[in-house]
Design an enzyme around this catalytic site. Structure first.
Site, PDB file in Angstrom:
ATOM      1  N   CYS A 198     -48.754  -7.810 -15.533  1.00  0.00           N
ATOM      2  CA  CYS A 198     -49.964  -8.011 -16.322  1.00  0.00           C
ATOM      3  C   CYS A 198     -50.607  -9.359 -16.003  1.00  0.00           C
ATOM      4  O   CYS A 198     -49.974 -10.411 -16.088  1.00  0.00           O
ATOM      5  CB  CYS A 198     -49.619  -7.921 -17.813  1.00  0.00           C
ATOM      6  SG  CYS A 198     -50.888  -8.560 -18.917  1.00  0.00           S
ATOM      7  N   CYS A 201     -50.640 -11.690 -18.986  1.00  0.00           N
ATOM      8  CA  CYS A 201     -49.293 -12.217 -19.242  1.00  0.00           C
ATOM      9  C   CYS A 201     -48.983 -13.374 -18.290  1.00  0.00           C
ATOM     10  O   CYS A 201     -48.334 -14.360 -18.680  1.00  0.00           O
ATOM     11  CB  CYS A 201     -48.251 -11.113 -19.067  1.00  0.00           C
ATOM     12  SG  CYS A 201     -48.450  -9.721 -20.197  1.00  0.00           S
TER      13      CYS A 201
END
Length: 555
Positions: A198, A201
């Protein structure tokens, strides 16, 4: 005077024969009875026709004003799409793109069996949609690092990759085996549910590690132990993440003792979600604001919202759209979140999907009476209570709706309807002089939002069925629906594509004039009487001829 009456007798159309010069026959009697019966039957049928509703149907080019908007009403349940990320986008053939509509939506969390799981949420549309801020460049100095046990590691230098299992990681990694024990050990546990692939992230990772190091320095577990920053890799702990309805990454959840003693019917602990900025300063300030509530029951935090208690969401509301081909996209969306396409399931149940405003009971009865083909039970909502299941995740469902407008005009209101349409078109022409393209908001886009706001506050939008504002005519939107599903290359969605027809069906109630009924009545009476007289004459003449023939043979 006697002479005058005598002259009047000369113009008598119905001269009478003396009774002794006429002959009554049995055949004539039967024929009279039959003629009377036919006459009464035809008069009754004509009277019923006169009292029944007569309509005239026309196919015309849609006469709606060019700036009129169509109200699309919907109530759809998504058993596997969280209310946290359920989103509605609107686009059309003119280039309009409205992302993540919120003002006219109501979201209710639901369980997989479609039962309600919590209170409804209605966003006011005033909250920012820009997403959380990030620290794009920063390092962790050795003065911020700490070592507090086997789960901690000293951090030095830059943290450019800290969402993996790197030696530079400060945050405790939780697994299904250590999750409950960690929550029982610390009054407050803030967990970052992430996925290594991600993008968001990866941006959060260095800030999270820095904030975790600062928190451990200020609130060490061996001497204080009131708060812990941890994280869970959802690619490794898929079942644990799904049990907490994690659908977007990163999701920051807050578990607090005392506040979290309530559990869901599935036995999961109630918790909250952090939606603030993802900078070191914000995360550390958030920890400082949380610590005073450690262990306090029922203590709500102003910067926290309840995390999803169920995996599904019921989305209900309406949207104002232009009367051109366009699409409503129901999908997962969130500023600062990534989604695993392979794990999104857009199975949905359409409880209601209809266009325009529903007619009142009186207008519905009039429409049933005047509609040329009558109204079926599903005349306005062909998708009512239909289930569209995804055979596999990452499936997009597309519904293609061809929309036809039928305008029903009451008796005597036809002139008023045409006059109203002409005035509306003139106003539309004067107001629609501007053009918008290439991302520039158009006047009609702003008008749609203004109508939505007016309807939400109890007002009446201009595009909400013209039947609302007139007593003499009203619109009925009907559609045909064709649905299919396919594997999507991007985030799966449930799409409702509407294609309004440029042809409008105009149904007008016709008046029956009394003189036409009187003329028809006279025609029925005179026609039956005359026809019966002709038939009687033929029968009488035939009988006389037959009798003469028989007498001639006998003589």
């Amino acid at each position: 005077m006697a002479r005058l009456f005598a002259k009047l007798k000369s113009v008598d159309f119905y001269k009478k024969l003396p009774s002794d010069l006429v002959e009554a026959t049995l055949a004539g009697a039967w024929l009279s009875i039959i003629a009377a019966f036919i006459m009464v039957t035809l008069l009754f049928a004509e009277f019923s026709s006169f009292m029944s509703v007569q309509t005239k149907e026309q196919l015309v080019i849609d006469r709606s004003p060019s700036d009129e908007h169509l109200k699309v009403n919907f109530n759809i349940s998504f058993p596997a799409l969280s209310c946290e990320f359920a989103s509605l986008d609107v686009s059309d053939a003119l280039g309009t793109k409205r992302i993540n509509l919120t003002k006219t939506l109501r979201k209710v969390p639901i369980y997989s069996n479609l039962q309600r799981a919590g209170a409804a949420t209605e966003e006011d549309g005033l909250t920012t949609r820009d997403g959380p801020r990030y620290d794009l460049n920063h390092t962790i100095s050795t003065s911020s690092s700490t070592s507090t046990g086997s789960n901690n590691s000293t951090v030095n230098g830059s943290l450019s990759d800290t969402n993996g299992s790197s030696d530079a990681t400060v945050t405790s990694f939780l697994t299904a085996a250590t999750f409950e024990s960690t929550l029982n050990q610390f009054p407050i546990v803030v967990i970052n549910f992430f996925a290594p692939w991600c993008h968001w992230c990866q941006l959060l990772g260095p800030s999270w590690e820095t904030a975790a190091a600062v928190v451990r320095t200020k609130y060490p577990s061996d001497t204080d132990g009131r708060i812990l920053y941890a994280k869970i890799d959802c690619t490794q702990e898929q079942l644990l993440c799904r049990s907490h309805f994690i659908q977007g990454f990163p999701s920051i959840r807050v578990f607090r003792k005392g506040h979290d003693d309530v559990t869901t019917p599935q036995g999961f602990r109630d918790h909250e979600t952090y939606m603030g900025d993802r900078t070191v300063a914000s995360l550390t300030q958030f920890a400082d604001s949380l610590v005073p509530s450690a262990g306090l029951p029922h203590h709500r935090h102003v910067h926290l919202t309840a995390a999803p208690r169920a995996a599904g969401c019921n989305v209900a509301g309406f949207a104002m759209v232009k009367k051109v081909p366009g699409t409503l996209h129901f999908t997962a969306r969130g500023s600062g979140y990534s989604f695993d396409h392979d794990d999104l399931n857009l199975t949905h149940v359409v409880h209601a999907f209809h266009l325009g405003s529903k007619p009142s009971a009186r207008k519905l009865q009039r429409m049933k009476l005047l509609h040329p083909a009558g109204l079926d039970p599903d005349w306005a909502d062909k998708l009512h209570d239909r289930v569209f299941a995804s055979a596999v995740p990452q499936t997009t469902h597309e519904h293609y709706l061809q929309v036809v407008l039928t305008t029903v005009v009451d008796q005597g209101a036809e002139d008023g309807y045409h006059r109203s349409m002409r005035l509306a078109q003139k106003r539309s022409g004067r107001a629609g002089g501007g053009k918008a393209g290439g991302g520039v908001r158009s006047i009609s886009d702003e008008a749609a939002e203004a109508e939505e706001a007016a309807l939400m506050t109890g007002g009446r939008g201009k595009g909400a069925a013209s039947s609302s504002s007139t007593a003499g005519w009203y619109d009925a939107y009907e559609y045909t629906a064709r649905s299919h599903q396919y594997l999507a290359d991007s985030i799966p969605a449930a799409k409702f594509t509407m294609d309004p027809s440029p042809i409008q069906i105009l149904v007008t109630e016709q008046k029956r004039r009394w003189y036409k009924f009187l003329t028809t009545t006279c025609a029925v009476v005179g026609g039956v009487f005359t026809t019966a007289g002709i038939v009687d004459a033929i029968i009488y003449s035939s009988i006389r001829v037959i009798k003469k023939t028989q007498l001639g043979k006998q003589g």
